[in-house]
Design a protein around this motif. Structure first.
Motif: not given
Length: 808
Positions: A14-17, A41-46, A61-67
């Motif tokens: 999960i990539i947060t932003c 909101t603020g969560r993309l799945a990869v 440059r945009v992501a906040s965290r990789v979970l």
């Protein structure tokens, strides 16, 4: 760690932003070769590999965290949620993720629909993890809530709970270059996201695509944008993020030594990671060296086919401290070598056209991206001046990029007409942040896209799209004589058409920028139609003079209605473009008083005069805020203002002050008794991009006589345009221009420097200058110079004088 051969090939991340940046992040991930789904909101799945994980940590440059998704399970919110979380965490073999020597911490996010103590939920998950290790090893890793090696995230809603392991460590959005700050700085990841939304990520320099074959790089020919301009750059976040993209800079490289969360992860492949870090560093240094080798120094104007490598990068700000901050931040970002290749200048928005002129002449701004974060409140200090700033920004940009002959002066009417049918010379993309969507709505953008996001705690709106070119003709410019028949008013129609045809030619010849567009086109020329008609850009202001007592009211009303009909027919306008006033003999300050008792404020319209923009109000007051008869006088003030300290007494809406400021006055002081008019004047300043944050421009709401008596400053240029008579409640006593002008001028001359000039004007038809003044000063009657071509010089609407100290 698990050996590379026994690792899973793919993981669920999960990539947060930050909220609102989901689409830019998705675009960025696609550029890195990853398919993603926006989950919430603020969560993309990869679903990706270790290489994907490392690429995100190095390049995003945009992501906040990789979970890393560990496990999810349905829950029933009607039962003990904390115990369900314990069971979920207990079912995971945590030793497959980290070991006994690593520390961990728990973070829990609970939906408000779920009734559970957040602290207790954290405790139960911690207990479960500890129990897993104790059961397997007889001991457990320690908890470190401040600087853990691993953070376990738990999210709980009313249907499902999920457990994640944070592999990014500290937030990815943090950069190391922010060493100098300005007011309300733009977040780095937000700036990058907005650049990506605007298409800057597609601006990959062709010479960097293949190191072996790169010999030249023609940025102006091959890039999506040939320039990036930030006219209010602050500490330079947009500029720096854009340059980092151009240079292929891996934004995660600063954290590569120790700050990522995956270093102690059991599936971490240190060999793969190190090779990717080395490759990323090499790409950056190669890109930087290539750009420095091929790029032209900033401001160098060579033919368009000259080999170049970097788009034109321009950053302006009215605050010199902001420009210094950009220099410091660029050095901290490792971009010191690029500073000579870009343009950084202290320059207010009001002089943007002058700044960009040489770049347009050199054909370096054919496809610019103009992106900026205006000072929406923090530096302006008042909500009233934010809307004018956005309106002014749009008008200034339209003016700059309006035609092929931008910054080359006005061409002939024939060539102007020919150009109007051509494709615009400039393809300008505009992106602007606004704290209120209503301010973004003001911007002249076609097919606008809007991104709702956050800059820190402030909700902001990013509006971007193509700048709408301004090739619109005003009423006087577009007038064409045609056959028009209006029964009962044919004489009026014929006279108005004759006037307009004559005035159109004179208006176009005027040396003022763009010609004259605000002027009087009919002034009670015929005895049966006693009206004054002024054209203001696209609008018509009709003043009806009170009819003589011997004219029946119904006759006067019929004639006036015929005049209105004839005016609309001749100019081809609708009712909404015509504003009507009845002008009777005024007493005191009635011409400056509101015409309606309603507190509702009328609509302001924008008109242009000699390169300046002004708000006019056709409904609230008898006068509009811009005296068309003083057009030439304002031109004299402008000509006498460069490098001067300027004083404007009875400043009204500060139109002369704006011209003085735009001409490059050292300082401008505007004095008027009415705070409402001074606020109007401040809006005029903001509309023209003039920076009011310092002490260069002052607005003083005081009685003119008292202020000029107590003030001891000296000025180079003074303008006085008093009312004929005033008995304002704020004024102590009355003012009569014939009676009091001697004292007024004497006091003002005490404030005028030895080689300065004072311009005095008034609209009293029977005015006579006191002879004692002519004996004391050098005075020249300049009425004939200040009466415009649209007024009758034989019946001057005002009297004006140029006054200087006598030369010894």
């Amino acid at each position: 760690m698990t050996s590379p051969t026994s690792q899973p090939s793919h993981f669920d991340f999960i990539i947060t932003c930050a909220d609102g940046l989901e689409l830019p992040l998705q675009t960025e991930l696609a550029s890195l070769g990853m398919v993603s789904d926006i989950k919430s909101t603020g969560r993309l799945a990869v679903h990706g590999t270790l290489t994907d994980l490392y690429n995100i940590c190095l390049w995003s440059r945009v992501a906040s965290r990789v979970l890393l998704l560990i496990k999810r399970r349905n829950i029933n919110k009607e039962y003990d949620v904390a115990e369900q979380l314990y069971g979920l965490a207990k079912s995971v073999d945590w030793s497959e993720q980290f070991g006994l020597k690593q520390t961990f911490a728990i973070r829990v996010s609970v939906d408000k629909r779920v009734s559970v103590s957040q602290q207790f939920a954290m405790l139960r998950i911690k207990d479960a993890i500890a129990d897993v290790f104790n059961d397997k090893f007889g001991e457990r890793p320690n908890v470190d809530s401040k600087q853990p090696d691993f953070t376990v995230f738990a999210t709980v809603n009313d249907k499902q709970a999920e457990l994640y392991l944070d592999l990014s460590g500290t937030s990815l959005h943090r950069r190391g270059y922010r060493v100098a700050m300005t007011d309300a700085p733009l977040k780095e990841n937000l700036a990058a996201a907005l650049l990506i939304s605007s298409g800057w990520l597609d601006n990959k320099l062709p010479c960097l695509a293949d190191e072996d074959s790169a010999t030249t790089c023609r940025a102006t020919d091959e890039l999506k944008y040939d320039a990036l301009i930030d006219p209010m750059c602050g500490s330079g976040t947009f500029l720096i993020e854009a340059l980092l993209m151009c240079c292929d800079y891996p934004v995660g490289i600063d954290k590569a030594e120790s700050q990522f969360g995956f270093y102690g992860w059991q599936h971490h492949d240190s060999g793969l990671w190190q090779s990717m870090v080395d490759d990323a560093r090499g790409r950056f240094h190669y890109a930087l060296d290539t750009i420095v080798h091929y790029a032209k120094p900033a401001g160098q104007t060579e033919p368009a086919d000259t080999t170049v490598c970097l788009p034109t990068i321009i950053g302006y700000d009215s605050d010199v401290g902001a420009i210094r901050a950009v220099h410091k931040n660029m050095i901290a970002a490792g971009l010191q070598a690029l500073i000579p290749l870009i343009t950084l200048e202290q320059r207010p928005l009001s002089s943007l056209k002058a700044g960009l002129g040489k770049f347009i002449e050199a054909d370096q701004l054919a496809r610019p991206l103009i992106i900026t974060n205006p000072p929406y409140g923090e530096r302006l200090g008042s909500e009233d001046f934010i809307k004018p700033l956005y309106q002014g920004l749009g008008l200034i940009l339209q003016d700059i990029f309006s035609s092929d002959e931008t910054s080359k002066g006005q061409s002939s009417q024939k060539s102007q007409a020919t150009k109007a049918n051509k494709t615009p010379a400039h393809q300008v993309m505009l992106g602007v942040l606004a704290a209120q969507v209503e301010h973004a709505d003001i911007l002249p953008i076609s097919d606008p896209q809007t991104l709702r996001c956050h800059n820190g705690a402030i909700t902001v709106y990013f509006r971007h799209g193509s700048l709408i070119p301004n090739r619109h003709e005003t009423l006087i410019q577009g007038f064409e004589k045609t056959e028009i028949s209006v029964e009962g008013a044919q004489d009026f129609v014929n006279r108005l058409q004759k006037n307009l045809a004559h005035l159109k030619k004179l208006a176009a010849r005027d040396p003022a920028v763009g010609g004259v567009t605000n002027l009087r086109v009919y002034d009670a020329d015929l005895p049966d139609f006693k009206v004054a008609i002024d054209v203001y850009g696209d609008y018509v202001h009709v003043q009806e003079f009170a009819p003589p007592k011997n004219i029946p009211p119904e006759t006067a009303k019929r004639r006036f209605n015929l005049a209105l009909l004839g005016t609309r027919e001749v100019l081809g306008i609708n009712r909404e473009q015509v504003f009507i006033k009845t002008r009777a003999r005024q007493s005191g300050n009635e011409q400056y008083s509101k015409q309606t008792q309603s507190d509702k404020r009328g609509k302001f319209y924008i008109v242009r005069e000699n390169g300046a923009y002004f708000y006019v109000n056709f409904t609230d007051y008898l006068d509009t805020g811009l005296f068309v008869d003083h057009r030439n006088m304002r031109g004299l003030i402008k000509a006498a203002s460069r490098g001067a300290d300027v004083l404007n007494l009875f400043a009204y809406t500060c139109t002369a002050s704006v011209h003085a400021a735009l001409a490059g006055a050292k300082s401008v002081t505007s004095v008027d008794l009415s705070q409402n008019y001074l606020d109007w004047g401040k809006q005029n300043f903001a509309l023209n991009g003039l920076d009011m944050s310092g002490s260069k421009y002052r607005f003083v709401s005081e009685d003119i006589f008292e202020w000029i008596k107590d003030n001891t400053e000296q000025f180079d240029t003074i303008f006085i345009d008093p009312p004929t008579f005033s008995n304002s409640k704020k004024f102590q006593g009355t003012f009569d221009v014939q009676r009091d002008h001697t004292a007024l001028i004497n006091r003002a001359m005490n404030r005028l420097r030895t080689d300065g000039v004072l311009y005095f004007s008034n609209n009293f038809s029977k005015f006579e200058l006191d002879e004692t003044l002519t004996q004391r000063y050098e005075i020249r009657d300049i009425t004939h110079e200040t009466i415009g071509f649209d007024f009758n010089i034989k019946k001057p609407i005002h009297h004006s004088f140029e006054i200087r100290h006598q030369r010894s």
